[in-house]
Structure formats: C-alpha cells, structure tokens
Scaffold this motif. Structure first.
Motif, PDB file in Angstrom:
ATOM      1  N   PHE B 149      74.165 -44.084  13.295  1.00 51.41           N
ATOM      2  CA  PHE B 149      73.530 -45.375  13.548  1.00 51.41           C
ATOM      3  C   PHE B 149      74.126 -46.019  14.788  1.00 51.41           C
ATOM      4  O   PHE B 149      75.245 -45.739  15.173  1.00 51.41           O
ATOM      5  CB  PHE B 149      73.668 -46.296  12.335  1.00 51.41           C
ATOM      6  CG  PHE B 149      75.068 -46.785  12.097  1.00 51.41           C
ATOM      7  CD1 PHE B 149      75.957 -46.037  11.360  1.00 51.41           C
ATOM      8  CD2 PHE B 149      75.492 -48.008  12.612  1.00 51.41           C
ATOM      9  CE1 PHE B 149      77.249 -46.479  11.141  1.00 51.41           C
ATOM     10  CE2 PHE B 149      76.781 -48.465  12.395  1.00 51.41           C
ATOM     11  CZ  PHE B 149      77.669 -47.690  11.649  1.00 51.41           C
ATOM     12  N   ASP B 150      73.363 -46.872  15.385  1.00 51.97           N
ATOM     13  CA  ASP B 150      73.772 -47.625  16.566  1.00 51.97           C
ATOM     14  C   ASP B 150      74.195 -46.726  17.720  1.00 51.97           C
ATOM     15  O   ASP B 150      73.440 -46.496  18.643  1.00 51.97           O
ATOM     16  CB  ASP B 150      74.882 -48.611  16.208  1.00 51.97           C
ATOM     17  CG  ASP B 150      75.153 -49.571  17.356  1.00 51.97           C
ATOM     18  OD1 ASP B 150      74.173 -50.053  17.957  1.00 51.97           O
ATOM     19  OD2 ASP B 150      76.322 -49.815  17.676  1.00 51.97           O
ATOM     20  N   LYS B 160      69.030 -40.158  12.790  1.00 52.30           N
ATOM     21  CA  LYS B 160      69.555 -41.302  13.517  1.00 52.30           C
ATOM     22  C   LYS B 160      68.769 -42.560  13.182  1.00 52.30           C
ATOM     23  O   LYS B 160      67.562 -42.506  12.965  1.00 52.30           O
ATOM     24  CB  LYS B 160      69.465 -41.044  15.026  1.00 52.30           C
ATOM     25  CG  LYS B 160      70.196 -39.804  15.485  1.00 52.30           C
ATOM     26  CD  LYS B 160      70.138 -39.643  16.978  1.00 52.30           C
ATOM     27  CE  LYS B 160      69.188 -38.528  17.370  1.00 52.30           C
ATOM     28  NZ  LYS B 160      69.180 -38.277  18.825  1.00 52.30           N
ATOM     29  N   VAL B 161      69.471 -43.652  13.131  1.00 53.46           N
ATOM     30  CA  VAL B 161      68.826 -44.940  12.945  1.00 53.46           C
ATOM     31  C   VAL B 161      69.385 -45.853  14.021  1.00 53.46           C
ATOM     32  O   VAL B 161      70.593 -46.057  14.085  1.00 53.46           O
ATOM     33  CB  VAL B 161      69.127 -45.539  11.567  1.00 53.46           C
ATOM     34  CG1 VAL B 161      68.462 -46.884  11.416  1.00 53.46           C
ATOM     35  CG2 VAL B 161      68.671 -44.602  10.473  1.00 53.46           C
ATOM     36  N   SER B 162      68.534 -46.367  14.850  1.00 50.08           N
ATOM     37  CA  SER B 162      69.093 -47.178  15.919  1.00 50.08           C
ATOM     38  C   SER B 162      68.230 -48.372  16.272  1.00 50.08           C
ATOM     39  O   SER B 162      67.075 -48.478  15.870  1.00 50.08           O
ATOM     40  CB  SER B 162      69.359 -46.320  17.154  1.00 50.08           C
ATOM     41  OG  SER B 162      68.315 -45.412  17.356  1.00 50.08           O
ATOM     42  N   LEU B 299      69.914 -53.158  10.212  1.00 53.42           N
ATOM     43  CA  LEU B 299      70.155 -51.754  10.538  1.00 53.42           C
ATOM     44  C   LEU B 299      70.817 -51.039   9.355  1.00 53.42           C
ATOM     45  O   LEU B 299      70.499 -49.890   9.057  1.00 53.42           O
ATOM     46  CB  LEU B 299      71.041 -51.636  11.784  1.00 53.42           C
ATOM     47  CG  LEU B 299      71.097 -50.244  12.409  1.00 53.42           C
ATOM     48  CD1 LEU B 299      69.751 -49.864  13.007  1.00 53.42           C
ATOM     49  CD2 LEU B 299      72.170 -50.166  13.488  1.00 53.42           C
ATOM     50  N   SER B 303      69.335 -47.903   7.421  1.00 52.67           N
ATOM     51  CA  SER B 303      70.128 -46.680   7.351  1.00 52.67           C
ATOM     52  C   SER B 303      70.274 -46.214   5.911  1.00 52.67           C
ATOM     53  O   SER B 303      70.232 -45.021   5.622  1.00 52.67           O
ATOM     54  CB  SER B 303      71.527 -46.912   7.939  1.00 52.67           C
ATOM     55  OG  SER B 303      71.432 -47.333   9.263  1.00 52.67           O
TER      56      SER B 303
END
Lengths: 332, 332
Positions: B149-150, B160-162, B299, B303
């Motif tokens: 993340f980020d 991925k989590v962004s 976020l 996530s």
DNA sequence: AACATTGCCACAAACGTTTGCAGTCATCGC
DNA sequence: GCGATGACTGCAAACGTTTGTGGCAATGTT
C-alpha cells in the motif's frame, strides 16, 4: 505452504534422529563435530527455520515484547519504540506495537492479547482514563514482566520508568518566569495522571519559592481539541489576557497553537510559549517553539534495562527517572 | 505461571474427554446442549483461554496481521493502521506494527519475522531504497498474503492498493496553477517510487495540457532534511525565485517549511504552498496549509478488503486506487 | 424382529520442537 | 579380560490444541 523444512525432514535425509539434528543446530556438546557440520550444511541448504509456534509451545513463552501506548502517532513514543526495538533486536527478540486509542477497554483487549500470546514482557504507557489496574495485576500473576513508562499509574506496586517530571516542570518555570511573562497560563493534561501532577507541582513550587508576583492560572485538557477550547475559553473569560503559556506536552501544544492561531496572536510578541517536548514538533513552526526536552529514546533505553533486570530475576519494585534539559527557540 | 487452565484440566473436572470440551467450546453440533452448558460454565469459572501457540501450531498460521511501514510516526500511516486494526479486531485478528526505519535490511529482517511467525497476512509500504523483491516473492511462495500500500513497487506481479496518485498530482496542479503562481517548484520524494512518478506525471500532464507559460522546476528529496536543503539550494541557484511550491507529502512539507522558515519568507505573500497530506499537519500551522487530501484511513479500509479477498482465495493480482479531494487553507 | 439412522461421545494422531534418559560402541586402566 | 569411562546417538514424553474416525446406545423404519 511449501517451505516447511523441519527437523524431521533433515533427520530423514541424514539418517540421524530428530534429537540429534536439534542438538546439532544449537551446538550441543553431545554431538560430534562431523555430524554437526553435515546437519548445519543441509539445514542451510534447505533454508530451515525453526517453527516458532512449536518452540513457544514448548518453552511456554515467545520472544516478542509488547509496547502499549495510547497513540503511536507521537514523536515521543515513536523514539521510545525505536530505542526498545534496537535493544530487543540485539538479544534476538522482536517488538510488537499496540495502541490503546486512549480507550481503557481497548487497552484491556491488548493486555488480553499479550497474555494470550505469552509475550516476553510488556512496556505500557497507560490511558488517561485507566483506573482499573487488575488486568495489570493479572499479568504479573502469570509472570509476564511489566514496565510502565511515561504515563504511569500512581500505584506503588509496579515498576515504573518516567521522566523527571517535577524537575522538568521546575525547569520550565525557571525559564518562563525569568522571561518577561506577567500572566502565565498553564495548560496541563489530565490531572489524574502523575505526569501532570508532578509537572505542575514542579512549576508551581518554583513559582512559590521565588515568590513571583505574576498571575498564574491552570487549565486541564485531555486532548488537542480540548486544549484548544480551554485556551479559547480562558481568553474569553479574562479581560487581562495571559502574556505567556506553558504547555506540558506536544499534544497540548498543538491545541494551544490552534487557539493562538484562532485568536490571531503573534508569537512571541503577543504571547510567549514554552512547552515540554521530545524536540521534533517545536522545530516545525515559525518561530521555533522553546521547549524543555524529554527524550523518548533515552527513556526507551532506560526502560529496557529495567525490563532486563526484571527478567533476570530482580523482582524488587522501583521507579526510575530520566533528567531533562532546556532548548531555547524563538517563542520567548 | 499459574493461570494455565487447559482443555485437559476442564475435561478432568467434568469427566468428559478433551475433544468434547474442545467441541463444546466452539458449539460443535456433536455435543449435547447440556454438556455444552456445563463445559462453558466451568471454562468461564476457570478463566480458560486457549493456548495460542498450540492453536497456531495446529493451524499452521497465527491470527495476527503485520503492517510494515518505513516510519510509524506519520499521520498517514497512523490512520492506515487504525483502519486495519478496526477491521482486524472485528474478525478476531490482531495487528502487529513493524518499522523498517527506511532501511531495506531492517525491512528484510521484519519479513523474516513475519515468515517465522506465520502471520495471517502482511500490509507493507516499502522503503525508498527497496530494490530486491525476492524476500517478498518468498512470502507468496509460502502462501502468506501480501498487500502493498501507498509505497508500492513497480513490479506487476503483486497486489497493490494505492492513492490515485496521478489524479492527486493533477488536482494539485489544477489548484496551484490557477492561483497566481508564476514560477513553481515541485518538491518530490524519491523518484524511483511509483508514488512520486505518478504524482509528478499528474502535475506535469495538467501543466502541458493547459500550455501554462509558467516556469516549472522539480527537485527530489528522500527525507525532511534533504527536502529542506533542496529548497535552499534551489533558491540559492535561481535569481528568479519561485512564487509557489508544491510538496508531494507531509514529510516533504516539513522540510519545505523549514526552508521557508530559514529564508524568512511569508506564506502566502512571498511564497504559496500546496501539499498532499493526510490532513492533520497542515492545520497546525499559521496560516493553514492548503492540501489535497489522501486518507490513510480509507486506504486502510480498502487494503483490508483486498486482503480478505486474497485470503478468501481470489488470487488474481490487481492494483486498486483511492480518490482524493482538495482542502483549501490559507497558504495560497 | 432386523436393520438403518441419529445423537452423543472418546480415542488417537498430528502439528514441530526440546530434553531427560537410556543405549551402544570404543577406548582405557588395571 | 573385565569393569569403567566417555563420546555419541536414539527413544519417547511432553507442550495444548484440532479433527477424522469409530463406538455405543436410543430411536425410527420396514
């Protein structure tokens, strides 16, 4: 799940027993240099790692320390954690960070988790609202060492490591009162906490000892927003507004700054400001805020030493203190 | 160690088998309502808690998630952690926070620890300097779900989590360039990170699409001090100093503010400022710093959803994005 | 009456490690 | 030649839990 090299698999490949493998890997004198070598090589090759669950089950405790803090987003606690992590790593332990969100209920849940995972030891800075200490007693009853730091309970039966709060309050008074401050507002945290009481005592003792003729007032606040409101309220209620503010922590300082901002006051022209801080936040503002420094890092080091003493069997209860020093900024 | 109520002890007292006790406690249909009641009562009385080590050993994985971040003392990550903790707690899991100190070596040690403790899943924001991704691949090989993340790697084989970085850069440009800025300095983080590249791309794409005639310059910095120095250097090297600065993060903003402070510039008279932030820090200054908000909390929620999908067997790799919005302050 | 079903329960194996104990050699002193 | 010493190794129990399997009554079905 592929990567499960176990003692058994190694022993099968080498036609030795599980116990021999186990002993070989930890250099037990009973096993021959030759077998040791063969075992270690194969273990390396197979990327063997002991199963932590099994080890812990056997040994009845894990090798992780827990740190419980109200909120980790705080430079003081952050550097505390850093210090503990360093030392823990050195002796092969690791650290898990838990937040109580300043909620005694969450705090208790976290303690349950610690008990449940049989952590090697707990460092805890308690909540503003923590009153029931039985969950902590319970921990000691099952031999999990406990070190309170920074925010410690008043109870005398626990091990505590804290800032020399009285001294830092005294030091703050010394510097703020010798500046031109005529009318000082003390913005303090929760007044049930010993940290608050000691800092205030230090400040006021200096004040009385030196027979200051200046006006002194105290307000209390539990968090940023309350601090902001408390300052605004005080200014609204007093025609003669303060010429200086003493804030007892970073968090309080944020609230105070917001209030000053709202009131459109200039630092240090309209209002002087002194805080107690870990040293990071004060440098972000213009001008720098003057502060009495309390090092979270040093406190972490000290706490760890205490923790090791307890784990080593020194069971006597005591409270340690850490000294502080003054850092002039541009706010006075 | 006293408080060791085990299944066996309960079963002894009740003259039933261990398995019956185990099943009774988890409401297995095979055991009669009557025995269930008796077992549960005694368990409560004896303050029984299942031994986590044994459970984990049996189940081959624990019920704690790990979150690895460069530094936890960061409001963005802090709110991220908070969101994950909330959701984890809801499903009976807990969270352990690990810091990489922005050091790839420590990061790898932390990954080892995770592997070693068979955590249920890992959320990780990578280091500025992380280049070797094999430790992460290793994790997936042993079925530990992983969500970046980020700060995510460019590699396409990971989940991925962004933040919608491109969009937030675009949005920042939109607001900063329509203000009177004539000469804009972009202060960005490490330009190997996709977060940096995307935000910059968003900003410059807007710039080019609207054929702005304003001057645009970019500098990069890895941390506060570098950011401060980069700004000072740029001002020293350019006779025509910038009229506005865009900072891509809270951390960069702190450095920028220090530089502005050093240069004794007034905000927004001498210099305008816009940052991307989680929203806490910008409100501490006078005037408030305008920012494009990126929510660490949201976020975290996102996530966690992704993590649960992976744990539920949805193995396909993808990248999720979170949108942002503009919060005007007094710095423009 | 014979058989199948169901409700309840116990047995035992497994998870991977550590460790007390006992066993097997070979060597040594007498 | 015999007991003793010592170096090395294996056996097996234990840590506390989960779970597949099977047993034994009591009930239901033909």
């Amino acid at each position: 799940m592929r990567n499960n090299a176990t003692l058994k698999k190694i022993s099968d490949h080498l036609n030795v027993s599980i116990s021999t493998v186990s002993r070989a890997l930890k250099d037990h004198p009973d096993v021959s240099p030759d077998t040791k070598k063969r075992v270690k090589e194969l273990a390396m090759l197979m990327d063997y790692e002991p199963n932590a669950f099994a080890v812990n089950l056997r040994k009845k405790h894990s090798n992780v320390f827990a740190i419980i803090v109200p909120e980790i987003s705080n430079f003081f606690y952050h550097s505390f954690v850093q210090a503990v992590e360093e030392d823990a790593r050195r002796i092969g332990y690791s650290v898990m960070i838990l937040q109580s969100m300043n909620d005694p209920e969450v705090e208790e849940q976290n303690l349950r988790l610690c008990r449940h995972n049989h952590v090697a030891g707990i460092f805890v800075a308690i909540t503003n609202k923590t009153t029931d200490l039985t969950p902590f007693k319970k921990l000691e009853a099952i031999d999990i060492p406990l070190v309170f730091f920074d925010k410690v309970p008043t109870d005398d039966t626990f091990n505590k490591v804290s800032i020399a709060d009285y001294e830092s309050g005294w030091m703050a008074a010394e510097h703020l009162l010798t500046a031109t401050a005529k009318h000082v507002l003390l913005v303090m945290g929760n007044n049930k906490l010993s940290i608050t009481r000691r800092r205030e005592e230090g400040f006021t003792d200096y004040y009385h000892k030196h027979q200051c003729k200046k006006k002194l007032a105290v307000v209390y606040a539990d968090h940023i927003e309350e601090a902001r409101q408390a300052v605004l309220d005080y200014f609204a209620a007093n025609k003669n507004t303060p010429t200086a503010i003493f804030s007892m922590s970073d968090e309080i300082m944020c609230g105070v700054l917001k209030a000053i901002h709202t009131l459109k006051l200039q630092i240090p022209k309209d209002i002087q400001l002194l805080t107690i801080s870990n040293g990071f936040l004060p440098t972000l503002f213009t001008p720098d805020i003057s502060f009495v420094k309390t090092s979270g890092y040093d406190l972490g080091k000290l706490s760890f030493v205490r923790m090791q003493e307890i784990m080593g069997g020194k069971k006597f209860v005591r409270e340690n203190f850490l000294t502080s020093s003054y850092y002039p900024g541009g706010s006075m």
